[in-house]
Design a protein around this motif. Structure first.
Motif, PDB file in Angstrom:
ATOM      1  N   GLY A  53     -20.521  -7.625  -9.516  1.00  0.00           N
ATOM      2  CA  GLY A  53     -20.441  -9.076  -9.672  1.00  0.00           C
ATOM      3  C   GLY A  53     -19.100  -9.604 -10.145  1.00  0.00           C
ATOM      4  O   GLY A  53     -18.993 -10.786 -10.479  1.00  0.00           O
ATOM      5  N   PHE A  54     -18.071  -8.768 -10.160  1.00  0.00           N
ATOM      6  CA  PHE A  54     -16.760  -9.209 -10.628  1.00  0.00           C
ATOM      7  C   PHE A  54     -15.869  -9.615  -9.466  1.00  0.00           C
ATOM      8  O   PHE A  54     -15.995  -9.109  -8.355  1.00  0.00           O
ATOM      9  N   GLU A  55     -14.941 -10.522  -9.759  1.00  0.00           N
ATOM     10  CA  GLU A  55     -13.952 -10.932  -8.759  1.00  0.00           C
ATOM     11  C   GLU A  55     -12.846  -9.894  -8.697  1.00  0.00           C
ATOM     12  O   GLU A  55     -12.437  -9.331  -9.717  1.00  0.00           O
ATOM     13  N   VAL A  56     -12.358  -9.665  -7.469  1.00  0.00           N
ATOM     14  CA  VAL A  56     -11.337  -8.644  -7.239  1.00  0.00           C
ATOM     15  C   VAL A  56     -10.284  -9.191  -6.287  1.00  0.00           C
ATOM     16  O   VAL A  56     -10.607  -9.829  -5.289  1.00  0.00           O
ATOM     17  N   GLU A  57      -9.024  -8.946  -6.614  1.00  0.00           N
ATOM     18  CA  GLU A  57      -7.898  -9.274  -5.745  1.00  0.00           C
ATOM     19  C   GLU A  57      -7.247  -7.966  -5.316  1.00  0.00           C
ATOM     20  O   GLU A  57      -7.084  -7.051  -6.125  1.00  0.00           O
ATOM     21  N   LEU A  58      -6.883  -7.882  -4.047  1.00  0.00           N
ATOM     22  CA  LEU A  58      -6.169  -6.709  -3.542  1.00  0.00           C
ATOM     23  C   LEU A  58      -4.663  -6.901  -3.673  1.00  0.00           C
ATOM     24  O   LEU A  58      -4.144  -7.987  -3.388  1.00  0.00           O
ATOM     25  N   LEU A  59      -3.989  -5.863  -4.110  1.00  0.00           N
ATOM     26  CA  LEU A  59      -2.535  -5.883  -4.112  1.00  0.00           C
ATOM     27  C   LEU A  59      -2.045  -5.860  -2.670  1.00  0.00           C
ATOM     28  O   LEU A  59      -2.637  -5.179  -1.831  1.00  0.00           O
ATOM     29  N   PRO A  60      -0.984  -6.566  -2.377  1.00  0.00           N
ATOM     30  CA  PRO A  60      -0.404  -6.455  -1.033  1.00  0.00           C
ATOM     31  C   PRO A  60      -0.011  -5.005  -0.746  1.00  0.00           C
ATOM     32  O   PRO A  60       0.485  -4.303  -1.635  1.00  0.00           O
ATOM     33  N   LYS A  61      -0.265  -4.543   0.469  1.00  0.00           N
ATOM     34  CA  LYS A  61      -0.025  -3.140   0.830  1.00  0.00           C
ATOM     35  C   LYS A  61       1.431  -2.727   0.657  1.00  0.00           C
ATOM     36  O   LYS A  61       1.722  -1.588   0.333  1.00  0.00           O
ATOM     37  N   ASP A  62       2.369  -3.654   0.855  1.00  0.00           N
ATOM     38  CA  ASP A  62       3.785  -3.314   0.790  1.00  0.00           C
ATOM     39  C   ASP A  62       4.385  -3.495  -0.608  1.00  0.00           C
ATOM     40  O   ASP A  62       5.573  -3.318  -0.803  1.00  0.00           O
ATOM     41  N   LEU A  63       3.562  -3.817  -1.592  1.00  0.00           N
ATOM     42  CA  LEU A  63       4.051  -4.069  -2.945  1.00  0.00           C
ATOM     43  C   LEU A  63       4.281  -2.752  -3.672  1.00  0.00           C
ATOM     44  O   LEU A  63       3.371  -1.939  -3.803  1.00  0.00           O
ATOM     45  N   GLY A  64       5.489  -2.541  -4.163  1.00  0.00           N
ATOM     46  CA  GLY A  64       5.818  -1.346  -4.919  1.00  0.00           C
ATOM     47  C   GLY A  64       5.493  -1.519  -6.391  1.00  0.00           C
ATOM     48  O   GLY A  64       5.230  -2.625  -6.870  1.00  0.00           O
ATOM     49  N   LEU A  65       5.523  -0.397  -7.114  1.00  0.00           N
ATOM     50  CA  LEU A  65       5.221  -0.426  -8.544  1.00  0.00           C
ATOM     51  C   LEU A  65       6.108  -1.391  -9.313  1.00  0.00           C
ATOM     52  O   LEU A  65       5.657  -2.091 -10.199  1.00  0.00           O
ATOM     53  N   ARG A  66       7.365  -1.435  -8.968  1.00  0.00           N
ATOM     54  CA  ARG A  66       8.309  -2.282  -9.710  1.00  0.00           C
ATOM     55  C   ARG A  66       8.040  -3.771  -9.517  1.00  0.00           C
ATOM     56  O   ARG A  66       8.464  -4.586 -10.324  1.00  0.00           O
ATOM     57  N   ASP A  67       7.317  -4.128  -8.469  1.00  0.00           N
ATOM     58  CA  ASP A  67       7.015  -5.536  -8.207  1.00  0.00           C
ATOM     59  C   ASP A  67       5.644  -5.970  -8.725  1.00  0.00           C
ATOM     60  O   ASP A  67       5.311  -7.154  -8.676  1.00  0.00           O
ATOM     61  N   GLU A  68       4.867  -5.022  -9.216  1.00  0.00           N
ATOM     62  CA  GLU A  68       3.511  -5.365  -9.659  1.00  0.00           C
ATOM     63  C   GLU A  68       3.501  -6.324 -10.836  1.00  0.00           C
ATOM     64  O   GLU A  68       2.637  -7.187 -10.921  1.00  0.00           O
ATOM     65  N   LYS A  69       4.437  -6.189 -11.766  1.00  0.00           N
ATOM     66  CA  LYS A  69       4.440  -7.076 -12.931  1.00  0.00           C
ATOM     67  C   LYS A  69       4.529  -8.530 -12.497  1.00  0.00           C
ATOM     68  O   LYS A  69       3.789  -9.381 -12.997  1.00  0.00           O
ATOM     69  N   ASP A  70       5.424  -8.829 -11.559  1.00  0.00           N
ATOM     70  CA  ASP A  70       5.547 -10.206 -11.079  1.00  0.00           C
ATOM     71  C   ASP A  70       4.258 -10.674 -10.416  1.00  0.00           C
ATOM     72  O   ASP A  70       3.835 -11.817 -10.606  1.00  0.00           O
TER      73      ASP A  70
END
Length: 99
Positions: A53-70
Motif C-alpha cells: 500500500g505504499f507509494e513508489v517512484e522509480l529512479l530513471p534508468k540512466d541515473l548514476g549514483l552521483r546524481d541520486e542526491k539531486d
C-alpha cells in the motif's frame, strides 16, 4: 503530514531483505503520522512495496549514483532512509555522503 523517503533496492538477484526491512520501518512511521515514499531502481521491488500500500517512484534508468542526491532532493522530505548494500554502492560510498 511529514514525508519520509526510503531509498532501497531489491530484486530476485539482490534479495528482498532490505526492502522488507524498510517496509516494516515505513509501517511504523505511518503510525506516527508520517508519509512514507519509496524510491527504487527495480520494477520488482516497486511491485512488492506497492503490494503493502505504499507509494513508489522509480529512479530513471540512466541515473548514476552521483546524481541520486539531486533526484532525492526533489521530493523535499524531512528524513531520508538509505538501505543499500550492493556492489555498485559499496564501490562508491562517497556518493552517499549527503550531509
Amino acid at each position: 503530514m511529514k514525508k519520509v523517503l526510503f531509498r532501497v533496492d531489491g530484486s530476485s538477484l539482490l534479495g528482498m531483505g532490505h526492502v522488507m526491512r524498510c517496509v516494516g520501518l515505513a509501517q511504523a512511521f505511518l503510525k506516527k503520522n508520517c508519509f512514507p515514499l519509496f524510491i527504487v531502481r527495480e520494477d520488482e521491488a516497486k511491485f512488492i512495496i506497492e503490494s503493502f500500500g505504499f507509494e513508489v517512484e522509480l529512479l530513471p534508468k540512466d541515473l548514476g549514483l552521483r546524481d541520486e542526491k539531486d533526484f532525492l532532493d526533489n521530493f523535499k522530505s524531512e528524513l531520508i532512509v538509505i538501505d543499500l548494500n550492493n556492489k555498485e554502492v559499496l564501490s562508491d560510498l562517497n556518493s552517499f555522503q549527503i550531509f
